[in-house]
Design an enzyme around this catalytic site. Structure first.
Site, PDB file in Angstrom:
ATOM      1  N   ARG A   1       7.889   1.497   2.515  1.00  0.00           N
ATOM      2  CA  ARG A   1       8.175   1.946   1.348  1.00  0.00           C
ATOM      3  C   ARG A   1       9.289   3.161   1.249  1.00  0.00           C
ATOM      4  O   ARG A   1       9.668   3.120   0.036  1.00  0.00           O
ATOM      5  CB  ARG A   1       6.920   2.501   0.587  1.00  0.00           C
ATOM      6  CG  ARG A   1       6.113   1.221  -0.008  1.00  0.00           C
ATOM      7  CD  ARG A   1       4.693   1.725  -0.537  1.00  0.00           C
ATOM      8  NE  ARG A   1       4.210   0.575  -1.243  1.00  0.00           N
ATOM      9  CZ  ARG A   1       2.947   0.677  -1.775  1.00  0.00           C
ATOM     10  NH1 ARG A   1       2.064   1.369  -1.287  1.00  0.00           N
ATOM     11  NH2 ARG A   1       2.396  -0.192  -2.520  1.00  0.00           N
TER      12      ARG A   1
ATOM     13  N   LYS B   1     -11.709  -8.331  -1.627  1.00  0.00           N
ATOM     14  CA  LYS B   1     -12.354  -8.320  -2.771  1.00  0.00           C
ATOM     15  C   LYS B   1     -11.846  -9.458  -3.675  1.00  0.00           C
ATOM     16  O   LYS B   1     -10.821  -9.674  -4.241  1.00  0.00           O
ATOM     17  CB  LYS B   1     -12.521  -7.209  -3.510  1.00  0.00           C
ATOM     18  CG  LYS B   1     -13.367  -6.203  -2.884  1.00  0.00           C
ATOM     19  CD  LYS B   1     -13.017  -5.065  -3.529  1.00  0.00           C
ATOM     20  CE  LYS B   1     -14.215  -4.198  -4.130  1.00  0.00           C
ATOM     21  NZ  LYS B   1     -13.985  -2.999  -5.007  1.00  0.00           N
TER      22      LYS B   1
ATOM     23  N   GLY C   1       1.100  -4.239  -0.366  1.00  0.00           N
ATOM     24  CA  GLY C   1       1.176  -3.133   0.587  1.00  0.00           C
ATOM     25  C   GLY C   1       0.801  -3.669   1.854  1.00  0.00           C
ATOM     26  O   GLY C   1       1.437  -3.547   2.851  1.00  0.00           O
TER      27      GLY C   1
ATOM     28  N   GLY D   1      -0.799  -4.268  -6.066  1.00  0.00           N
ATOM     29  CA  GLY D   1      -1.472  -4.650  -7.455  1.00  0.00           C
ATOM     30  C   GLY D   1      -0.202  -4.731  -8.413  1.00  0.00           C
ATOM     31  O   GLY D   1      -0.509  -5.734  -9.334  1.00  0.00           O
TER      32      GLY D   1
HETATM   33  C1  3PG Z   1      -0.372   1.000  -4.050  1.00  0.00           C
HETATM   34  O1  3PG Z   1      -0.495   1.273  -2.808  1.00  0.00           O
HETATM   35  O2  3PG Z   1      -0.607  -0.208  -4.474  1.00  0.00           O
HETATM   36  C2  3PG Z   1       0.546   1.612  -5.003  1.00  0.00           C
HETATM   37  O3  3PG Z   1       1.215   2.864  -4.358  1.00  0.00           O
HETATM   38  C3  3PG Z   1      -0.194   2.057  -6.085  1.00  0.00           C
HETATM   39  O4  3PG Z   1      -1.220   3.068  -5.819  1.00  0.00           O
HETATM   40  P1  3PG Z   1      -2.796   2.922  -6.659  1.00  0.00           P
HETATM   41  O5  3PG Z   1      -3.308   1.492  -6.530  1.00  0.00           O
HETATM   42  O6  3PG Z   1      -3.501   4.024  -5.989  1.00  0.00           O
HETATM   43  O7  3PG Z   1      -2.337   3.123  -8.014  1.00  0.00           O
HETATM   44 MG    MG Z   2      -3.167  -0.772  -4.607  1.00  0.00          MG
END
Ligand code: 3PG
Ligand code: MG
Length: 399
Positions: free
Chosen positions: A41, A206, A356, A380
């Protein structure tokens, strides 16, 4: 949609101007040493930062890391990220030990043209993630004071209605960075008219996290392959016993319903690797899914499953993959994830790796990143994009 881009901003000229860049530098850290275990990232935001540095901007970078609870928490400090970012940029990054306090103010004020500062973790401030508009707005005011323009390059966070993502662009001239543009360009190919067969592979732990995307994808995809911890709730829904495997009891009925409505598009594992415990050295065996012993838990998909999924993937023209097939961090339970990843690289298809964890898996397993069409930095965010949801960070850039 009309989104102004980094090139538009560069064309105006940014020399000597302060440019606030929201990045997603939420990198995985080694639990023991705290070292950055995957810097993907950080690398992903270099094209945007490099262009601003070269153009002589005073670059103020902000990001979250982990999920601290609105107050400073040393284990989530961005300091190690500042060090790594400096190495990759080839010039030191000035680190502010707070986000909008004295350190941030003086660090920003002292920046020379072409220099880069990184502010401490946005989520050390309750205003960043607050549901209260006024509280978020007050924090956004403080952040916006550090920029003459705003660049959003935090694709991984565009699905969050947070101050730095949603409220700051309302306060400053705003553009999309190179990473955000590229991600949206690629993902829009999947929501448009993907070349068929379109095969999606979902894993991870999940079902509840993936439910919305499964619902949204079912009418669109030709095949949906499900592995990872969440497959056990589906297997249970088929009436199988899953031992002590991960199980979301309250989702079994939902999974049964999805299977009934899926018109045979959903493919589940036929064999799994079961172990005595969740541990790298636990005794383990491969069993058929109808033979999971009551005292053991599944930690990976088995070789027959990999073969079946590989056959489906080899026909595909478009592939989206999110979520590991097993506990790939433990070598004994990495074969499923590796097998699926290799099948994706061999398919004659346009492939997108979302997330990620799956992106980190690709690198941790030593696979060639360039043999995938695109590796998204957003987990997400890419799922919500595919669901067709409005993403607050993108919406804030439009207009
Ligand atoms: C992730 O790792 O999915 C993004 O950096 C967003 O992080 P978060 O899910 O804690 O908002
Ligand atoms: Mg996340």
């Amino acid at each position: 949609m009309s989104i102004r881009t980094l090139d538009d901003l560069l064309a105006e000229g940014v020399s000597g101007r302060r440019v606030l860049v929201r990045a997603d530098l939420n990198v995985p850290l080694d639990k023991q040493t705290g070292a950055i275990s995957d810097d993907g990232r950080i690398r992903a935001v270099l094209p945007t930062l490099g262009a601003l540095v070269e153009a002589g901007a005073k670059v103020v970078v902000c990001s979250h890391l982990g999920r601290p609870k609105g107050a400073p928490d040393p284990q989530f400090s961005l300091r190690p990220v500042a060090g790594r970012l400096g190495e990759l940029l080839g010039a030191p990054v000035h680190f502010a030990t707070d986000t909008v306090g004295d350190s941030a103010r003086s660090t920003v004020a002292d920046l020379a043209d072409g220099q880069v500062a990184l502010l401490e973790n946005l989520r050390f401030n309750a205003g960043e993630t607050s549901k209260d508009e006024a509280e978020r707005g007050a924090f956004a005011d403080q952040l916006a004071a550090f920029g003459d323009a705003y660049v959003d390059d935090a694709f991984g966070a565009v699905h969050r209605k947070h101050a730095s993502v949603f409220d700051v662009p309302a306060r400053l001239p705003h553009v999309a960075g190179r990473l955000v543009l590229r991600e949206v360009e690629v993902l829009s190919k999947l929501t448009g008219e993907p070349e068929r067969p379109y095969v999606v592979v979902l894993g991870g732990s999940k079902v509840s996290d993936k439910l919305a995307v499964i619902e949204a994808l079912l009418p669109t995809v030709d095949r949906l392959l499900i592995g990872g911890g969440m497959c056990f709730t589906f297997l249970k829904a088929q009436g199988l016993e899953v031992g002590t495997s991960l199980l979301e009891k309250d989702m079994v009925e939902t999974c049964r319903n999805l299977l009934e409505r899926s018109g045979g598009k959903i493919l589940l594992p036929v064999d799994v690797v079961v172990a005595d415990a969740f541990a790298p050295d636990a005794a383990h065996d491969t069993v058929r899914v109808d033979g999971i012993p009551s005292h053991r838990l599944g930690l990976d998909v088995g070789p027959e499953t990999v073969a079946g999924f590989t056959a489906a993937l080899s026909q595909a023209k478009t592939i989206f993959w999110n979520g590991p097939m097993g506990v790939f961090e433990m070598p004994a339970f990495a074969a499923g994830t590796r097998g699926i990843a290799e099948a994706i690289t061999k398919a004659d298809a346009f492939s997108v790796v979302g997330g990620g964890d799956s992106a980190a898996a690709v690198r941790a397993l030593g696979l060639d990143e360039s043999s995938f069409g695109h590796i998204s930095t957003g987990g997400g965010a890419s799922l919500e994009y595919l669901e067709g949801k409005a993403l607050p960070g993108i919406a804030a850039l439009e207009n």
